[in-house]
Design an enzyme around this catalytic site. Structure first.
Site, PDB file in Angstrom:
ATOM      1  N   HIS A 163       3.384  15.280  23.464  1.00 10.73           N
ATOM      2  CA  HIS A 163       2.713  15.632  23.943  1.00 10.73           C
ATOM      3  C   HIS A 163       3.465  17.256  23.643  1.00 10.73           C
ATOM      4  CE1 HIS A 163      -0.989  18.661  25.494  1.00 10.73           C
ATOM      5  NE2 HIS A 163      -1.635  17.515  26.774  1.00 10.73           N
ATOM      6  N   GLU A 264       0.461  17.046  19.106  1.00 14.15           N
ATOM      7  CA  GLU A 264       1.122  15.690  20.465  1.00 14.15           C
ATOM      8  C   GLU A 264       0.881  14.799  18.495  1.00 14.15           C
ATOM      9  OE1 GLU A 264      -1.541  15.584  23.274  1.00 14.15           O
ATOM     10  OE2 GLU A 264      -1.493  17.314  22.806  1.00 14.15           O
TER      11      GLU A 264
END
Length: 290
Positions: A163, A264
């Site tokens: 992330h 991500e």
């Protein structure tokens, strides 16, 4: 969390969280053992590449806003919307430092590990406990991050991701190339569409793109391009909270949305991963400035 001898260029941190600091001729950076969280990476002579919130909660067992949080074994609240903690247990668990070396060129090579047997079983009661995770980090002029999942005697079924929060000079002057023609699901509208041209930002953005392609973050304010190459990732999530969500998020400043974009590498929902007993799975990002 570590009893290994650290080479020159890598030192232990005690506060605000236990971890290590990298300071070599090639780059500086910070990695916390809480969540195996890469909180900072700045190649020599460059602006920071990763963004970390000034209001991030730096406490053991808490998710950290910014840097590179790990997503495992579920994304968000899971496909049923009922899982906690958000984005899984890897990013709120305490990892161990397994290896640390520095190359003659100043690249720090670090491996952290997490054994399933050491994780509170109440956090993920449906998981077998004999899995093992490793995070391999190569931090120098380029940053390579590899999450490796090892199954034990039972198969593993999970979602995963890196992330990454990327620092930008101004989100209004930022675009992402590499997704032209890719289908995406819009998490704000529950609709689906196909990307036309580069991704630009004019409001809150939260999309899951079906794409294995390399991304380029074009930052006109800082006059740089970030190259993000992926392995073992079938999708890319692009996220920016914009004004209202940033103001409503406790660990974000009201104006922070202007300073970052999340790109991500993930495998989620229909692209979830199944690892057979004794098998392994790798997902990685290689990040460089071009």
């Amino acid at each position: 969390m570590t009893d290994i001898e650290l080479p020159e260029g890598i030192t232990l941190l005690d506060a605000p969280l236990a971890g290590i600091k990298v300071d070599t001729p090639a780059a500086t950076g910070v990695i916390y053992f809480n969540g195996a969280h890469i909180a900072a990476w700045t190649p020599a002579g460059q602006h920071p590449v990763l963004w970390l919130s000034d209001q991030a909660i730096l406490e053991p067992g808490k998710a950290i806003r910014g840097g590179i949080p790990l997503l495992w074994p579920w994304f968000g609240a899971g496909d049923d919307g009922q899982h906690t903690p958000m984005h899984g247990i890897a990013r709120v668990s305490t990892w161990n430092l397994l290896r640390a070396k520095v190359s003659p060129a100043g690249t720090a090579n670090i491996v952290l590990g997490l054994d399933g047997a050491a994780v509170d079983p109440g956090l993920a009661p449906d998981l077998p406990r004999d899995y093992r995770l490793e995070l391999h980090i190569s931090m120098g002029k380029t940053l390579i991050v590899q999450l490796v999942v090892f199954a034990g005697d039972s198969e593993l079924f999970f979602e995963d991701g890196l992330h990454s929060y990327f620092a930008v000079g101004d989100i209004h002057k930022t675009r992402i190339e590499g997704l032209d023609g890719a289908a995406y699901s819009d998490r704000l509208t529950d609709g689906c569409a196909t990307q036309q041209g580069a991704v630009s930002f004019e409001g809150e953005t939260d999309r899951i793109y079906e794409s294995r392609e390399t991304l380029r973050i074009i930052d006109d304010e800082w006059n740089r391009t970030l190259l993000i190459e992926k392995v073992g990732s079938a999708q890319s999530v692009i996220w920016n909270p914009w004004i209202a969500k940033a103001a409503a998020t406790p660990d974000l400043g009201d104006d922070d949305w202007q300073e970052f974009v999340c790109a991500e590498a993930v495998n989620v929902r229909d692209q979830s991963v199944n690892v057979e007993p004794g098998g392994r799975h790798l997902i990685s990002q290689t990040i460089s400035i071009i």
